[in-house]
Design an enzyme around this catalytic site. Sequence first.
Site, PDB file in Angstrom:
ATOM      1  N   THR A  55       7.467  46.675   6.753  1.00 16.58           N
ATOM      2  CA  THR A  55       7.229  45.958   8.084  1.00 16.58           C
ATOM      3  C   THR A  55       8.574  45.526   8.443  1.00 16.58           C
ATOM      4  O   THR A  55       8.717  45.448   9.717  1.00 16.58           O
ATOM      5  CB  THR A  55       6.211  44.982   7.853  1.00 16.58           C
ATOM      6  N   ASP A  70       0.153  47.047  11.504  1.00 16.90           N
ATOM      7  CA  ASP A  70      -0.316  46.910  10.059  1.00 16.90           C
ATOM      8  C   ASP A  70      -2.049  46.902  10.300  1.00 16.90           C
ATOM      9  O   ASP A  70      -2.643  47.540   9.403  1.00 16.90           O
ATOM     10  CB  ASP A  70       0.161  45.658   9.606  1.00 16.90           C
TER      11      ASP A  70
HETATM   12  N1  LIG Z   1       9.880  39.392  -3.564  1.00 20.56           N
HETATM   13  C1  LIG Z   1       9.668  40.578  -3.526  1.00 20.56           C
HETATM   14  N2  LIG Z   1      10.120  41.450  -4.344  1.00 20.56           N
HETATM   15  C2  LIG Z   1       9.757  42.895  -4.403  1.00 20.56           C
HETATM   16  N3  LIG Z   1       9.194  43.297  -3.425  1.00 20.56           N
HETATM   17  C3  LIG Z   1       8.627  42.855  -2.541  1.00 20.56           C
HETATM   18  C4  LIG Z   1       8.806  41.228  -2.332  1.00 20.56           C
HETATM   19  N4  LIG Z   1       7.875  40.722  -1.442  1.00 20.56           N
HETATM   20  C5  LIG Z   1       7.295  41.959  -0.807  1.00 20.56           C
HETATM   21  N5  LIG Z   1       7.746  42.985  -1.448  1.00 20.56           N
HETATM   22  C6  LIG Z   1       7.209  44.363  -1.112  1.00 20.56           C
HETATM   23  O1  LIG Z   1       8.281  45.048  -0.794  1.00 20.56           O
HETATM   24  C7  LIG Z   1       8.013  46.064   0.363  1.00 20.56           C
HETATM   25  C8  LIG Z   1       9.005  46.373   1.127  1.00 20.56           C
HETATM   26  O2  LIG Z   1       9.885  47.116   0.209  1.00 20.56           O
HETATM   27  P1  LIG Z   1      11.160  47.798   0.794  1.00 20.56           P
HETATM   28  O3  LIG Z   1      11.680  48.669  -0.287  1.00 20.56           O
HETATM   29  O4  LIG Z   1      11.021  48.375   1.920  1.00 20.56           O
HETATM   30  O5  LIG Z   1      12.296  46.406   0.818  1.00 20.56           O
HETATM   31  S1  LIG Z   1      13.241  46.296   1.963  1.00 20.56           S
HETATM   32  O6  LIG Z   1      12.817  45.714   3.106  1.00 20.56           O
HETATM   33  O7  LIG Z   1      13.905  47.450   2.038  1.00 20.56           O
HETATM   34  O8  LIG Z   1      14.237  45.069   1.368  1.00 20.56           O
HETATM   35  C9  LIG Z   1       6.781  45.154   1.253  1.00 20.56           C
HETATM   36  O9  LIG Z   1       5.954  46.129   1.528  1.00 20.56           O
HETATM   37  P2  LIG Z   1       5.436  45.679   3.033  1.00 20.56           P
HETATM   38  O10 LIG Z   1       4.841  44.519   2.943  1.00 20.56           O
HETATM   39  O11 LIG Z   1       4.277  47.022   3.050  1.00 20.56           O
HETATM   40  O12 LIG Z   1       6.391  46.029   4.123  1.00 20.56           O
HETATM   41  C10 LIG Z   1       6.296  44.222  -0.119  1.00 20.56           C
HETATM   42  O13 LIG Z   1       4.961  44.924  -0.704  1.00 20.56           O
HETATM   43 MG   LIG Z   2       3.698  43.597   3.829  1.00 26.79          MG
HETATM   44 MG   LIG Z   3       2.662  47.115   4.499  1.00 28.32          MG
END
Ligand SMILES: Nc1ncnc2c1ncn2[C@@H]1O[C@H](COP(=O)(O)OS(=O)(=O)O)[C@@H](OP(=O)(O)O)[C@H]1O
Ligand SMILES: [Mg+2]
Ligand SMILES: [Mg+2]
Length: 379
Positions: free
Chosen positions: A150, A53
Amino acid sequence: MEEGKKYSKELDVAVRVVHLCCSLCRGVQENLLSSSGDQVISKADDSPVTVADWSVQAVVSWVLAQSFGSDNVSIVAEEDVQTLSRPDSVDLLESVVATVNGCLSEASRYGLTSPDKALETSQVLEAISRCNSTGGPKGRHWVLDPVDGTLGFVRGDQYAVALALIEDGNVVVGVLGCPNYPLNKNLLNYHHDNMSRLSPRSSNAWEKGCVLYTTVGSGKAWMQPLVCGDRKLEWPNSAKLIKVSSIDDPALATFCEPVERANTSHTFSAGVANSVGLRKQPLRVHSMVKYAAIARGDAEVFMKFARVGYKEKIWDHAAGVLITQEAGGVVTDAGGRPLDFSRGVYLEGLDRGIVACAGETLHEQIIGAVYASWDSSNL
Ligand SMILES: Nc1ncnc2c1ncn2[C@@H]1O[C@H](COP(=O)(O)OS(=O)(=O)O)[C@@H](OP(=O)(O)O)[C@H]1O
Ligand SMILES: [Mg+2]
Ligand SMILES: [Mg+2]
Ligand SMILES: [Mg+2]
């Protein structure tokens, strides 16, 4: 000036740097999966972050500054240097610096320029922390999610490198690198572990990875295979047009959603899916690969309904939304309004959730079903 031509230099640099960073991520992911060390760090909100990242953020920041001049570049991105600058993070910082320099030394294969000599630690930290813009309604802002999904990344699963350009509040360039997107779409819902059981590494099933890109108003979105090994990026020669699916019958449509319950209400989406007649099992995939799946025509619907109080960030959507729209899809909030990228780091004013569809027909049905079932839900 024709819109496509207007952003040609921005698109060119963005596509090249996303390819470069996908290669960086592949290396880090391989390393992560083959070692048992504690290479996944928890952020204050308990979400994971890795060497990849920070390294991707540094590389993109450095390349954009080189290409457009550091005074002209405003970047809104996810990571900061707080954790990296702590006294107990010396080893971590060292591996970020080594990863960034290793990656930048390969820049010429992607038609980019390497630094004259390896970047110092202070330059790497500066590149990361320069991405602290908060965007807004005026001017140009790059928007970067260095590793989106991530959690998927550390699990050996789907993730994306997402870079977009916003001009006066509108997304005008979108580039999405999806290093684990399988050539065979049926493998999208296979977890890494299943995949290795399914077939030997040498078989076609392992062929994966693409970079999707578009510019606003072009009505076209493109896909390139990821450049790996010793190959050079041949651009734009190797690109193929992509288009959303023509399926508009919910019974034949596939919908995708986040993997984790914490990030979306699986129950509410299942209710909506059921009421419009979506019959297939949801495709649960990490990251903006969900937008890629809609844009490529591998799925027809993407729904995300985060818990009340969670504010969606622009870097989690900008690139994916533009690519989906230019490939022929429709993306709005759950009230049917376009997403507003003009109000800073967050998608302010977002009505309940995100709905992306391959076409108008499906989109109208989903929005109608959300409207009908919202009051009886506990969201
Ligand atoms: N509580 C909550 N609710 C909704 N979304 C959140 C939450 N927390 C984090 N995030 C954001 O979700 C990103 C990852 O989304 P995904 O669609 O990949 O989620 S998952 O891993 O499939 O469940 C993730 O992106 P990355 O941090 O870049 O991985 C976050 O920006
Ligand atoms: Mg993140
Ligand atoms: Mg990210
Ligand atoms: Mg993200």
